[in-house]
Structure formats: structure tokens, C-alpha cells
Design an enzyme around this catalytic site. Structure first.
Site, PDB file in Angstrom:
ATOM      1  N   SER A 120       6.913  -2.927  -6.049  1.00 42.07           N
ATOM      2  CA  SER A 120       5.782  -3.840  -5.836  1.00 42.07           C
ATOM      3  C   SER A 120       4.457  -3.224  -6.255  1.00 42.07           C
ATOM      4  O   SER A 120       3.744  -2.625  -5.442  1.00 42.07           O
ATOM      5  CB  SER A 120       5.728  -4.260  -4.359  1.00 42.07           C
ATOM      6  OG  SER A 120       6.665  -5.276  -4.129  1.00 42.07           O
ATOM      7  N   ASN A 140       7.758   0.513   2.869  1.00 41.31           N
ATOM      8  CA  ASN A 140       7.791  -0.423   1.740  1.00 41.31           C
ATOM      9  C   ASN A 140       6.672  -1.456   1.865  1.00 41.31           C
ATOM     10  O   ASN A 140       6.673  -2.478   1.179  1.00 41.31           O
ATOM     11  CB  ASN A 140       9.146  -1.132   1.663  1.00 41.31           C
ATOM     12  CG  ASN A 140       9.968  -0.642   0.482  1.00 41.31           C
ATOM     13  OD1 ASN A 140       9.425  -0.088  -0.468  1.00 41.31           O
ATOM     14  ND2 ASN A 140      11.272  -0.865   0.538  1.00 41.31           N
ATOM     15  N   GLU A 179       3.375 -17.164  -1.783  1.00 45.39           N
ATOM     16  CA  GLU A 179       3.943 -16.061  -0.994  1.00 45.39           C
ATOM     17  C   GLU A 179       4.190 -16.474   0.448  1.00 45.39           C
ATOM     18  O   GLU A 179       4.349 -15.637   1.339  1.00 45.39           O
ATOM     19  CB  GLU A 179       3.022 -14.850  -1.086  1.00 45.39           C
ATOM     20  CG  GLU A 179       2.821 -14.339  -2.515  1.00 45.39           C
ATOM     21  CD  GLU A 179       3.933 -13.409  -3.015  1.00 45.39           C
ATOM     22  OE1 GLU A 179       4.387 -12.558  -2.239  1.00 45.39           O
ATOM     23  OE2 GLU A 179       4.342 -13.544  -4.182  1.00 45.39           O
ATOM     24  N   CYS A 204       4.806  -8.884   8.803  1.00 45.94           N
ATOM     25  CA  CYS A 204       5.628  -9.217   7.625  1.00 45.94           C
ATOM     26  C   CYS A 204       7.045  -9.563   8.044  1.00 45.94           C
ATOM     27  O   CYS A 204       7.722 -10.348   7.382  1.00 45.94           O
ATOM     28  CB  CYS A 204       5.735  -8.025   6.690  1.00 45.94           C
ATOM     29  SG  CYS A 204       4.196  -7.439   6.036  1.00 45.94           S
ATOM     30  N   HIS A 219      -1.343  -9.190   0.349  1.00 44.32           N
ATOM     31  CA  HIS A 219      -1.221 -10.456   1.087  1.00 44.32           C
ATOM     32  C   HIS A 219      -2.364 -10.508   2.094  1.00 44.32           C
ATOM     33  O   HIS A 219      -2.768  -9.463   2.622  1.00 44.32           O
ATOM     34  CB  HIS A 219       0.089 -10.540   1.888  1.00 44.32           C
ATOM     35  CG  HIS A 219       1.321 -10.707   1.069  1.00 44.32           C
ATOM     36  ND1 HIS A 219       2.474  -9.982   1.305  1.00 44.32           N
ATOM     37  CD2 HIS A 219       1.595 -11.522   0.031  1.00 44.32           C
ATOM     38  CE1 HIS A 219       3.403 -10.353   0.439  1.00 44.32           C
ATOM     39  NE2 HIS A 219       2.901 -11.278  -0.347  1.00 44.32           N
ATOM     40  N   GLY A 231      12.538   1.160  -3.776  1.00 44.90           N
ATOM     41  CA  GLY A 231      12.664   0.970  -5.216  1.00 44.90           C
ATOM     42  C   GLY A 231      11.359   1.071  -5.982  1.00 44.90           C
ATOM     43  O   GLY A 231      11.359   1.060  -7.209  1.00 44.90           O
ATOM     44  N   GLY A 232      10.235   1.145  -5.262  1.00 45.55           N
ATOM     45  CA  GLY A 232       8.945   1.190  -5.957  1.00 45.55           C
ATOM     46  C   GLY A 232       8.686  -0.073  -6.764  1.00 45.55           C
ATOM     47  O   GLY A 232       8.120  -0.031  -7.858  1.00 45.55           O
ATOM     48  N   VAL A 264       0.599  -0.478  -1.954  1.00 47.26           N
ATOM     49  CA  VAL A 264       0.426   0.983  -1.989  1.00 47.26           C
ATOM     50  C   VAL A 264       1.650   1.715  -1.419  1.00 47.26           C
ATOM     51  O   VAL A 264       2.142   2.685  -1.989  1.00 47.26           O
ATOM     52  CB  VAL A 264      -0.851   1.373  -1.192  1.00 47.26           C
ATOM     53  CG1 VAL A 264      -1.029   2.879  -1.154  1.00 47.26           C
ATOM     54  CG2 VAL A 264      -2.087   0.702  -1.783  1.00 47.26           C
TER      55      VAL A 264
END
Ligand code: SUG
Length: 448
Positions: free
Chosen positions: A22, A365, A174, A371, A250, A19-20, A26
């Protein structure tokens, strides 16, 4: 008593898409609008879980969330039947529909911060769900995260759950992506290392100029207080704002720690020497012999670290005391990173072996091996109190593989998100999943 670090991996949900969403990440930005393959994404994640289980590690699984999040769209004013809500959002505000469809809960390192019982004042394992307040699509995760964690770690004698911090930028949190625990043994008191990107109230801390710093000092301090951590048991450190501006959204994109070892890039932190000395001193009072490996920028540039996700690796302790590094395929594809890793394992230090996994669907993503997992250190009694339905076994792996193959699509584009059939497919899949994992009713469609 024996203790373990259990890795709970996020199962990728059926709406995994690019979805682009964040800004500052990158990979998310550069793969926006590509077609995704949710089935492949989920199977890649399951392969990693199985491999760790097969190596003898205790492995768990964390369920994905209900997407599209129709309740979130309703709260933004879209009304009617569920199908009409989706149709109206698609027509009037496609970016909101895309956000409400994100499978971002797969990156469970952001689900919560976890403090093991050996560190906390009341001797329970503490969880604080992360508010993920920096991005709208992630800020809608924590209510379901809390219900899922509650269903996995239900025994109040051993587990304490805290609601997410106030949903404002000053308390941007986060979760475990900015938190590392060092210790001599998982069952002994350790030192919890909180890394923040900026301070909300103290202008002496420099902030990045280009990309957002998602974690605040004040959020990290609040989590440490909620968990009842002692002053001797915590270290707060600031991430280097210059690396945030290079895509290190992060801290787990630039550093990873386990046991007595911190593996980090030379440019990861501000005031590095002082911070390492504090970690060393506090761990010494715990009987632990802290060590760090700093990767020099002239061998691996920050850009290489961000592209390869070298530090978004899992650093695992093996029975013989040596460590294993689980890295994504992108590390092997980067000649400088791969050469560095060859030298690292040959050097006779604590990291003896590197294992490579194909996690491309998630990586595109910005989500690597680290993660995808939430670490929970547990002693034997606590492990026995975890809902057994979420602990990986060969049988559960087989069941989940069949489940993914039955319910997931192998291609998803933005236009597919408006298909009301997708919502039905997801709900059918998740309803079955809650039975497989014995979670009870955790999703909005099951409880409203
Ligand atoms: O929050 N990507 C996630 C990646 C999270 C990685 N987690 C850790 N480093 N622990 C994020 O930026 C992208 C979704 C999209 O663009 O479709 C996304 O949310």
C-alpha cells in the site's frame, strides 16, 4: 424501539502477511517483508471483539476471504491446476502472488459504506460494497465481500445491497473509512458525513502531490444517491491533501465520530470552519447538538497521529451517555499522544475513558481498531433479522479461538506464499468457518 451500533469486526485471515502493498500507507511500506504471525493477528482481533462483548456492546464478526485468490491469478493468465497457478505466479510474477495472498479484507471499515434505515428513503439499511480501486490487492475483495454481507444481512425487507461502484479511478471508493454518521440516537435520522480526497471531474478541488487520494467526491455522491439519503442528511467535505501526503490514506486515520461528537486533528480537513458549521446546522434540524474536539498540531503532530493511530480509534457510547475511546497500544507508546489522552479524559468532556488494545500484527500493515470494524446501526427488529451465526457470544468466541489455533500458522514469510499446502490449509479452515458462522457457500472454491 431500542437501537444499537453493532461493530462487525473483520476476522484476520490465515495468510496475513507484510507485502508492502500500500503505497501511501506508511506502516505497510515500512514493515514490508517482515515475517508475520497470522495466528497472533487473529487472536489479537478476537480479544478486542470479546472485550467489547464483555463490556455489553453488541459485537459481530465478518469472515475473511479466500486467499491465495487463485481465480484472480487465473484472470491474469496463469493456468493449470491450482498448484500450478500458484507455482507459475511465484516464478514469473511474485508481486501478483503476494497481492493475491493479502489478508487485507480484515480491515472491514473498507468493506462497504452502510446507511442505517432511519436515514434512507425506503427505510431499509443500505450497503454499498467498496470497489477499493486504488490498490490491486484490495480491488479483488468486493465480490466476496458482497456475498458475505448478503449472507449476514439476507432479509430483503430490512437490508438493501448495492454492487461496488464502477471499477475506475474516478469512482475510487474506500467504504466506511471515509464515512461517519452523526445522530442524537442511533435509531433517529442523522447526518452522514462523507470525506473525499479529490474530485475526479472538478479541478477546483486540490489533490495531494505525493500519495494517492483514494476516495473521490463523485464516488461519495454516488453512494449517497444509491442509499436514498436526503440533502439535509448529508455533508461532503474534503480531506486536507497535505495530510494525505503525510500518510493519512483514509480519513479514519485523522478523525473519528460517534453520536453527536467529531474527534479530529486540527489539520484533517480543508475549510474546517465551514464544514463544522454545516454539520452543526444540519444536525440541529435533527434535534442533535453537534460538538467537535479538535486536537491541536502543537500537542499532537500529524506524524504522531499517523504513527500512533490516535484517531483510528473506536469511539463508543456507553449506557450512561459518556464515551469510551478504544486505542491501539501504539498510543501509549507515544509520550505526546498519551499525555494528550490523559488530559482529554481528565477534562470532564464527553470522552471519559481510554482503553488500550494490542493489535500490533494489524497495526504493522496500517490497520488500527477502527479499520478492523464495520459499524452497522440497527434497531431491535433489524438486529433480530441479522444472521445470528455472526453475532459474538462467549461460545462463538471460544469456538473461533479453537478454530484459529487449529488452522493458523504462527509465522509467514513471502517464500511461504508459494507453498501449495497453504492454499489447502486456508480452504479447509474457511470451509469450517462458513459452517461455524452459518454463512452457506460464499467463497469461490465453494461455489465454482
Ligand atoms: O488499505 N493495508 C490496508 C490498511 C487499511 C486500513 N483501513 C482503514 N484505515 N480503514 C490498506 O492500505 C497493507 C497490506 C500489505 O502491505 O501487505 C494494506 O493493505
Amino acid at each position: 424501539m431500542k437501537s444499537f451500533e453493532v461493530n462487525f469486526d473483520g476476522l484476520v485471515g490465515p495468510t496475513h502477511n507484510y507485502g508492502g502493498l500500500s503505497f501511501g500507507n506508511v506502516a505497510s511500506q515500512s514493515n514490508s517483508q517482515q515475517a508475520s504471525n497470522p495466528k497472533e493477528a487473529a487472536l489479537q482481533g478476537l480479544e478486542k471483539m470479546k472485550a467489547l462483548m464483555d463490556m455489553g456492546f453488541v459485537q459481530g464478526v465478518l469472515a475473511p476471504q479466500e486467499r491465495p485468490d487463485v481465480a484472480a491469478l487465473r484472470s491474469l493468465g496463469f493456468a493449470g491446476t491450482d498448484a500450478q497457478v500458484i507455482e507459475r505466479a511465484a516464478k514469473e510474477a511474485m508481486p501478483l502472488l503476494v497481492a493475491s495472498c493479502s489478508a487485507s479484507s480484515m480491515w472491514v471499515a473498507n468493506a462497504a459504506t452502510v446507511s442505517p434505515s432511519a436515514d434512507t428513503a425506503d427505510g431499509r439499511v443500505h450497503f454499498t460494497a467498496a470497489n477499493l480501486n486504488c490498490k490491486y490487492h484490495r480491488s479483488i475483495e468486493h465480490p466476496t465481500t458482497s456475498r458475505v454481507l448478503g449472507a449476514m444481512f439476507a432479509d430483503q425487507e430490512h437490508f438493501a445491497h448495492h454492487a461496488a461502484l464502477p471499477a475506475v479511478a474516478q469512482f475510487g471508493d474506500e467504504g466506511a473509512a471515509n464515512h461517519t454518521r452523526f445522530c442524537r440516537d442511533y435509531g433517529e435520522a442523522g447526518v452522514e458525513f462523507f470525506v473525499f480526497g479529490r474530485s475526479a471531474f472538478d479541478s477546483r478541488y486540490p489533490a495531494p502531490q505525493k500519495y494517492p487520494a483514494r476516495q473521490t467526491l463523485e464516488a461519495s455522491q454516488a453512494v449517497a444517491r444509491l442509499h436514498g439519503l436526503s440533502e439535509e442528511g448529508v455533508v461532503f467535505a474534503q480531506q486536507n491533501p497535505a495530510v494525505i501526503d503525510q500518510g493519512v490514506f483514509h480519513n479514519d486515520v485523522i478523525a473519528v465520530g460517534n453520536g453527536e461528537l467529531l474527534f479530529h486533528h486540527q489539520d484533517a480537513f480543508l475549510n474546517t470552519e465551514q464544514m463544522l458549521a454545516e454539520l452543526q446546522a444540519k444536525l440541529a434540524t435533527r434535534g442533535a447538538n453537534f460538538q467537535s474536539i479538535s486536537v491541536p498540531r502543537d500537542q499532537v503532530a500529524v506524524e504522531d497521529a499517523v504513527r500512533s493511530y490516535l484517531f483510528n480509534s473506536q469511539l463508543l457510547s456507553r449506557a450512561d451517555g459518556s464515551m469510551l475511546l478504544i486505542v491501539p497500544e501504539e498510543c501509549r507508546a507515544n509520550p505526546r499522544v498519551w499525555q494528550y489522552l490523559q488530559g482529554l479524559t481528565a477534562a470532564g468532556g464527553p470522552i471519559r475513558e481510554v482503553k488500550v488494545f494490542d493489535l500490533k500484527q494489524s497495526m504493522q500493515n496500517g490497520g488500527g481498531p477502527a479499520c478492523l470494524r464495520l459499524r452497522v446501526a440497527l434497531n431491535e427488529t433489524e438486529l433480530a433479522a441479522v444472521n445470528p451465526g455472526v453475532i459474538m457470544t462467549p461460545a462463538l468466541y471460544d469456538t473461533l479461538t479453537v478454530w484459529v489455533n487449529k488452522h493458523y500458522r504462527d509465522a509467514l514469510r513471502e517464500s511461504d506464499l508459494a507453498d501449495p499446502q497453504l492454499l489447502l490449509e486456508c480452504r479447509t479452515a474457511l470451509d469450517e468457518l462458513t459452517q461455524i458462522l452459518k454463512l452457506g457457500a460464499v467463497y469461490p472454491f465453494q461455489i465454482n
